[in-house]
Motif scaffolding. Structure first.
Motif, PDB file in Angstrom:
ATOM      1  N   VAL A 167     114.155 -76.214  33.796  1.00 37.70           N
ATOM      2  CA  VAL A 167     113.786 -75.697  35.117  1.00 37.70           C
ATOM      3  C   VAL A 167     112.397 -76.226  35.483  1.00 37.70           C
ATOM      4  O   VAL A 167     111.442 -76.083  34.715  1.00 37.70           O
ATOM      5  CB  VAL A 167     113.785 -74.143  35.113  1.00 37.70           C
ATOM      6  N   VAL A 168     112.314 -76.854  36.680  1.00 35.93           N
ATOM      7  CA  VAL A 168     111.003 -77.362  37.138  1.00 35.93           C
ATOM      8  C   VAL A 168     110.574 -76.707  38.456  1.00 35.93           C
ATOM      9  O   VAL A 168     109.512 -77.010  38.980  1.00 35.93           O
ATOM     10  CB  VAL A 168     110.993 -78.913  37.265  1.00 35.93           C
ATOM     11  N   GLY A 169     111.409 -75.834  38.998  1.00 37.86           N
ATOM     12  CA  GLY A 169     111.032 -75.123  40.219  1.00 37.86           C
ATOM     13  C   GLY A 169     112.019 -73.995  40.488  1.00 37.86           C
ATOM     14  O   GLY A 169     113.186 -74.094  40.103  1.00 37.86           O
ATOM     15  N   VAL A 170     111.536 -72.922  41.123  1.00 38.38           N
ATOM     16  CA  VAL A 170     112.445 -71.830  41.490  1.00 38.38           C
ATOM     17  C   VAL A 170     112.179 -71.429  42.941  1.00 38.38           C
ATOM     18  O   VAL A 170     111.042 -71.438  43.404  1.00 38.38           O
ATOM     19  CB  VAL A 170     112.298 -70.584  40.574  1.00 38.38           C
ATOM     20  N   GLY A 171     113.256 -71.082  43.661  1.00 35.25           N
ATOM     21  CA  GLY A 171     113.133 -70.614  45.034  1.00 35.25           C
ATOM     22  C   GLY A 171     112.798 -69.130  45.054  1.00 35.25           C
ATOM     23  O   GLY A 171     112.810 -68.460  44.003  1.00 35.25           O
ATOM     24  N   THR A 172     112.538 -68.609  46.251  1.00 31.46           N
ATOM     25  CA  THR A 172     112.214 -67.179  46.362  1.00 31.46           C
ATOM     26  C   THR A 172     113.404 -66.343  45.905  1.00 31.46           C
ATOM     27  O   THR A 172     114.559 -66.726  46.090  1.00 31.46           O
ATOM     28  CB  THR A 172     111.893 -66.810  47.832  1.00 31.46           C
TER      29      THR A 172
END
Ligand SMILES: NC(=O)c1ccc[n+]([C@@H]2O[C@H](COP(=O)([O-])OP(=O)(O)OC[C@H]3O[C@@H](n4cnc5c(N)ncnc54)[C@H](OP(=O)(O)O)[C@@H]3O)[C@@H](O)[C@H]2O)c1
Length: 313
Positions: free
Chosen positions: A69-74
């Motif tokens: 995982v390199v990014g997560v949304g709200t």
């Protein structure tokens, strides 16, 4: 970023440059370490879902994958940057799939990857593994049941064989002689060579009382109908390729249905747990690079790919 995509339904998949995706609300952005091939990938490229959901082109292909995982949304609660995950990434409406250096997935389509196996092994599991799990669950395979798996040496079949044998069933599986030993290692009690003659005749010769459950992963309607001869009165016959005809099944006093997969994060977690416990073997037929995917999809189209094909990045 590099990805394998199609520019329209029916077009040849190609390696191309596409924009890196960004995670929207409830989505997770993953740097892919590996992707797994499934027949559904070329079926989607051909337009399998074109009347069911909107598609955005270029459409990056590929359902299964694993990475970090390199990014997560709200609103994402279960994952954070740095987590190792695996699951299903095909998003026709967003134009995204797992055959890419980066891919987004809905949070509910992912689970933590098994810790004890490489990403390539995790990437081979989601679609075929969840299908096999649901197949044995929905047909109530268990101790004392005799099960025939047709198409047993493919992705779904190798998992279904292990899961059915693990529940105590006697599993008969189609396999050419070169793969017979592997299938026995995975738990098959017997193999039947589908290349030398009708499977139903061979099974009935050895077991005149038939099987309790037929899992047909490859046969068209005529082949499926022929294979149901092996199922005892009141038994269960299932097709994963839409070949089961309810009227024909009822006429022969069989229970049965056309299988539709129901993926879930809980199922992914169960499969990751089985990988970590050493209870699930993943027969990887070939490990390829992103640019080799178009050729691998052509092989999958023939119906004769062996084991799972995985792409490593
Ligand atoms: N309905 C759903 O929700 C769902 C979910 C998952 C998969 N599926 C579908 O189920 C099918 C199987 O998926 P998969 O991932 O297991 O495919 P796969 O890995 O491509 O399966 C290939 C295997 O099928 C064997 N095979 C081909 N023709 C055969 C025959 N006539 N008799 C016996 N074995 C035969 C091949 O062995 P040989 O080369 O030795 O013949 C090969 O080992 C695909 O069409 C897939 O799209 C449906």
């Amino acid at each position: 970023m590099k990805a394998v995509a199609v520019t329209a339904f029916g077009e040849q998949p190609q390696l191309m440059d596409v924009p890196e995706p960004e995670p929207g609300p409830g989505e997770v952005l993953v740097r892919m370490s590996a992707a797994g091939l499934n027949p559904v990938d070329w079926k989607i490229a051909d337009g399998l879902l074109k009347d069911a959901v909107p598609h955005s082109f270029p459409l990056v292909l590929g359902s299964d994958g694993a990475g970090e995982v390199v990014g997560v949304g709200t609103g994402v609660r279960r994952f954070q940057v740095g987590d190792a995950v695996f699951g299903q990434f095909q998003r026709p409406g967003r134009g995204g799939g797992s055959y890419a250096e980066f891919a987004t997935a809905e949070e509910k389509s992912l689970a933590g990857a098994a810790r004890s196996v490489p990403y390539a092994v995790s990437a081979a599991v989601p679609t075929a593994g969840m299908t096999a799990y649901n197949l044995v669950e929905e047909t109530r395979v268990g101790e004392g049941k005799r099960v025939l798996v047709i198409g047993g040496t493919g992705g779904v079949g190798t998992f279904a064989t292990q899961l059915a044998a693990g529940r105590g069933a006697e599993v008969i599986v189609t396999a050419r002689p070169a793969l017979a030993d592997l299938m026995r290692t995975l738990g098959a009690a017997e193999t039947v060579d589908h290349a030398v003659g009708p499977v139903a005749d061979q099974v009935l010769a050895a077991h005149p009382d038939g099987v309790d459950v037929l899992l047909d992963l490859v046969g068209g309607p005529a082949a499926f109908g022929e294979a149901t001869r092996t199922v005892r009165d009141g038994g269960t016959a299932v097709s994963t390729v839409g070949s089961a005809d309810a009227d024909v099944l009822t006429e022969h006093n069989l229970r049965g249905f056309n299988f539709h997969n129901r993926p879930s994060p809980q199922l992914l977690e169960i499969l990751a747990g089985q990988l970590d416990a050493g209870r699930l073997t993943v027969p990887i037929g070939s490990e390829i690079a992103l640019e080799d995917i178009p050729e691998a999809l052509e092989l999958s189209r023939t119906g004769h790919a062996q084991g799972k094909t995985v792409v490593t990045f």
